[in-house]
Each structure stands twice: as C-alpha cells, then as structure tokens.
Enzyme design. Sequence first.
Site, mmCIF file in Angstrom:
data_model
loop_
_atom_site.group_PDB
_atom_site.id
_atom_site.type_symbol
_atom_site.label_atom_id
_atom_site.label_comp_id
_atom_site.label_asym_id
_atom_site.label_seq_id
_atom_site.Cartn_x
_atom_site.Cartn_y
_atom_site.Cartn_z
ATOM 1 N N GLY A 1 41.141 35.380 44.024
ATOM 2 C CA GLY A 1 40.897 33.959 44.273
ATOM 3 C C GLY A 1 42.224 33.239 44.506
ATOM 4 O O GLY A 1 43.245 33.632 43.951
ATOM 5 N N LYS B 1 37.437 40.409 48.168
ATOM 6 C CA LYS B 1 36.501 41.431 48.660
ATOM 7 C C LYS B 1 37.271 42.429 49.515
ATOM 8 O O LYS B 1 38.478 42.302 49.668
ATOM 9 C CB LYS B 1 35.440 40.765 49.527
ATOM 10 C CG LYS B 1 34.601 39.734 48.799
ATOM 11 C CD LYS B 1 33.353 39.415 49.579
ATOM 12 C CE LYS B 1 32.334 38.684 48.746
ATOM 13 N NZ LYS B 1 32.864 37.481 48.100
ATOM 14 N N GLY C 1 42.326 41.798 38.464
ATOM 15 C CA GLY C 1 41.715 42.724 39.428
ATOM 16 C C GLY C 1 42.715 43.182 40.474
ATOM 17 O O GLY C 1 42.843 44.378 40.762
ATOM 18 N N THR D 1 46.724 33.325 37.976
ATOM 19 C CA THR D 1 45.387 33.085 37.459
ATOM 20 C C THR D 1 45.227 31.656 36.967
ATOM 21 O O THR D 1 46.029 31.210 36.135
ATOM 22 C CB THR D 1 45.044 34.037 36.294
ATOM 23 O OG1 THR D 1 43.970 33.474 35.544
ATOM 24 C CG2 THR D 1 46.189 34.298 35.348
ATOM 25 N N ASP E 1 42.745 31.078 35.281
ATOM 26 C CA ASP E 1 42.026 31.338 34.020
ATOM 27 C C ASP E 1 42.982 31.524 32.842
ATOM 28 O O ASP E 1 42.575 31.437 31.685
ATOM 29 C CB ASP E 1 41.159 32.599 34.158
ATOM 30 C CG ASP E 1 40.201 32.526 35.338
ATOM 31 O OD1 ASP E 1 39.876 31.406 35.766
ATOM 32 O OD2 ASP E 1 39.791 33.593 35.837
ATOM 33 N N GLY F 1 37.008 29.837 34.440
ATOM 34 C CA GLY F 1 37.795 30.536 33.420
ATOM 35 C C GLY F 1 37.359 31.966 33.219
ATOM 36 O O GLY F 1 37.940 32.709 32.438
ATOM 37 N N ARG G 1 40.293 24.930 41.853
ATOM 38 C CA ARG G 1 41.193 25.883 42.518
ATOM 39 C C ARG G 1 41.966 25.251 43.669
ATOM 40 O O ARG G 1 42.923 25.849 44.175
ATOM 41 C CB ARG G 1 40.361 27.051 43.052
ATOM 42 C CG ARG G 1 39.820 27.973 41.989
ATOM 43 C CD ARG G 1 40.378 29.361 42.152
ATOM 44 N NE ARG G 1 40.042 29.908 43.423
ATOM 45 C CZ ARG G 1 38.995 30.711 43.659
ATOM 46 N NH1 ARG G 1 38.216 31.074 42.673
ATOM 47 N NH2 ARG G 1 38.763 31.169 44.857
HETATM 48 O O1 F6P Z 1 39.441 33.991 38.472
HETATM 49 C C1 F6P Z 1 39.504 32.744 39.074
HETATM 50 C C2 F6P Z 1 38.136 32.168 39.306
HETATM 51 O O2 F6P Z 1 38.294 30.876 39.844
HETATM 52 C C3 F6P Z 1 37.230 32.165 38.085
HETATM 53 O O3 F6P Z 1 37.558 31.134 37.188
HETATM 54 C C4 F6P Z 1 35.878 32.064 38.735
HETATM 55 O O4 F6P Z 1 34.889 32.635 37.926
HETATM 56 C C5 F6P Z 1 36.047 32.865 39.984
HETATM 57 O O5 F6P Z 1 37.424 32.927 40.266
HETATM 58 C C6 F6P Z 1 35.313 32.294 41.168
HETATM 59 O O6 F6P Z 1 35.444 33.187 42.238
HETATM 60 P P1 F6P Z 1 34.892 32.892 43.702
HETATM 61 O O7 F6P Z 1 35.931 32.041 44.388
HETATM 62 O O8 F6P Z 1 34.766 34.229 44.305
HETATM 63 O O9 F6P Z 1 33.587 32.168 43.562
#
Ligand code: F6P
Length: 359
Positions: free
Chosen positions: A10, A73, A115, A136, A138, A181, A285
């Site tokens: 992310g 992905k 990851g 992160t 998180d 988070g 984000r």
């Molecule tokens: O790990 C960062 C994060 O923003 C998490 O807090 C959240 O669960 C996830 O990524 C969301 O991912 P995506 O952008 O794939 O929906």
Amino acid sequence: MRIGILNSGGDCPGLNAVIHGVVGAAHTLGWEVVGFRDGFEGLLPPGDYMMLDPDKTIGIMKLGGTILGTTNKGHFVAKVGEGNVSQVPVEIVEKAKSTLRHLEIGALIVVGGDGSLTTGLQLYQMGIPVIGVPKTIDNDIQATATSFGFDSAVATVVDALDRLHTTAESHKRVIVLEVMGRHAGWIALYGGMAGGADIILLPEIPFSLEHVAKAVRKRDAAGRHSTLVVVAEGARIETGELLTKERVGGKGEDRLGGIGDHVSKQIEKLTGKETRACTLGHLQRGGAPTALDRILGIRFGAKAVDLIEQGSFGRMVSYQQYQVGDVSIEEAVHQLRLVSNDSEIVKAARAIGITFGDQ
Ligand code: F6P
C-alpha cells in the site's frame, strides 16, 4: 555504481521523501538511481523503470503517494490470507535478476511493509543485494520504533475526530469511527487519544459490547450526551472473528472492514441512542506527509544508500532511540509490533477516562 529502488504494498505519505533522500544521497556519491514502477512488477523483463536524478525529484517530498506507483498484488506476493507466507516462484525471481543484470544494477532498495519486506528477504536469499526500508501507516513492524506514514495517518484521524465531535454533540449521538491499522491498534490508539475519543477498541484488547454500552450509558447519565468511539479495523467481534470486506485467498492479504458498522448497530441496540458509523478508509493513506514523516523519509533514504556503500545487504533501516540504524531483514519480518495492554500509553489513556471496552 547504479542502484535501484521500488515501493511495494500500500502507498503511504512519505514515500516520495524516501525517494528524495535516496536520490540526493546517491547523487552526492556520484551514483545513478533507477526507479522501478509499480512495485516488484517493474522488475519483470524488460523492466518498467525511470531514471531518477535530483532534477526529476525536486519538489516531490511534499507529495502524497509515490511517483513510482506501487501495488500489493502481482507476481511477487509473499503474504497471503490472514498473514501467511508464500514463496515467490524461482522463475519469477530469475526474471527479476535478469532485469537487474541487464541494467547493471548493483543493489536494490525495497521500500515496503511486512509483506513486501518478506518478498525482499526472499530475493536477498536468492542472491539479489537488497536493502529494506520499512514503510507502514500501521506502525506494526517490530524492528523499528516507528516508520514514516504513521504520523500522517494519525493526523488524518485527529482531523476527522475534531469534525465528528461537533456533529455528534449537536445531535447528542454516538459516532463510531473505523480506522485502518490491520492487526495493530496504533492508529486507533494514537488517533483516538489525540482526537479526544471516549472509547477506543483495539485488536489487542478484547472488548465486550456490553462494556461499551455501559460506558455510553454512564456518560449519558453524567450529562455527556454524545460519545465518540474509535475502532480499529482489525478489532475482533466477541466471537473472535475478524470482519473482512474481501477474502482474497492466495492472491494477497484479506481486506479488513466492517467492524465500525457492527459496533455502531450494537451500541444503538443496547443503549437506544442514535448511533452513526463512519469509515475513514483511504483518506488515511493519502495527502501530503507531515513534517515528521518527511524527515523520517529523508533519513531512511539516506541511510539505505549508506548501507549500500558499506555493502551491508540483507539489512533493513530501523529507527530506535531517536537514531536511524539497521537490523537484518530476517529479524524484522513476521514480528508485528502490537499495542500492549500493560503499556504506559494505555495506562495514560485509562487514567484520563478512556474506555477500551474490556471492563
Ligand atoms: O497496511 C496498510 C493498510 O492501509 C492497512 O491499514 C489496510 O488494512 C490496508 O492497507 C488496505 O489495503 P488496500 O489499499 O489494498 O485496501
């Protein structure tokens, strides 16, 4: 010397500050920097990349997102389901190696969360000179006290709570804010405390909705007719189940979400008070990084270049005791930094009357 950099997983505020730090430090050493697009996918032959130099990266530090693009992905996913590890296929790693060889890249900086660093570790173990930079919102990587992105995400939560306070008060409502988070409650805890939440529900502290309802009723009886609840997306319902928006199986990590609505409905049922749920989602984000995240990003980027200069591969940049140092990537991955119920910060929150729904 020519080095490569990619962001994976992310996005998060501060990624461009890391790129700015890497390019600046590399340029000082007379090195060239190749930025791979869309995470590890950019490594697939013939390589999807751009040359980065200070002229191209001027002014990017204050931008959210990443100029390189990113993905959680694709062919290099190493964390699946609820956080299980899968092996990146050897033939995919060989393809990445051939691109790096072809471009004469001597080291690869991988900026990512647990990851992506797991993928980075696998590439390192298969012969690619990798340096990891923790990324992160998180704040859940055990081997670093913090990472860029977290402070910016918390600032967004605080801004949302400041706004929700006024409307909750006008209508004497309960408002439940679901925040990100993943399996860690840091964003909920920091955002909730700084934003003046009354109840904070975390993955790390099992709660009962009866206790939550009791706290709402108690506030009402004391003349406080509005209540703000912050719930982390990874908090589990009473049966221990995680609520998900999407189960992606072997293709990546499950998408969490739904706990805010669940908690909101139950509070309304148990207290009779009008309750609303709000999910903050990807607002956490996006946008410009805070000053703290810009500084951390620059320091992490400069340190990554320093580690390459020292030939310290397989290492991850780490922030500890106000200093940027390094640890082995192997030590850093699969160890989530979680909120402890006994921690000073949780005690401070309880001391000022914040309820965690556990008593
Ligand atoms: O790990 C960062 C994060 O923003 C998490 O807090 C959240 O669960 C996830 O990524 C969301 O991912 P995506 O952008 O794939 O929906």
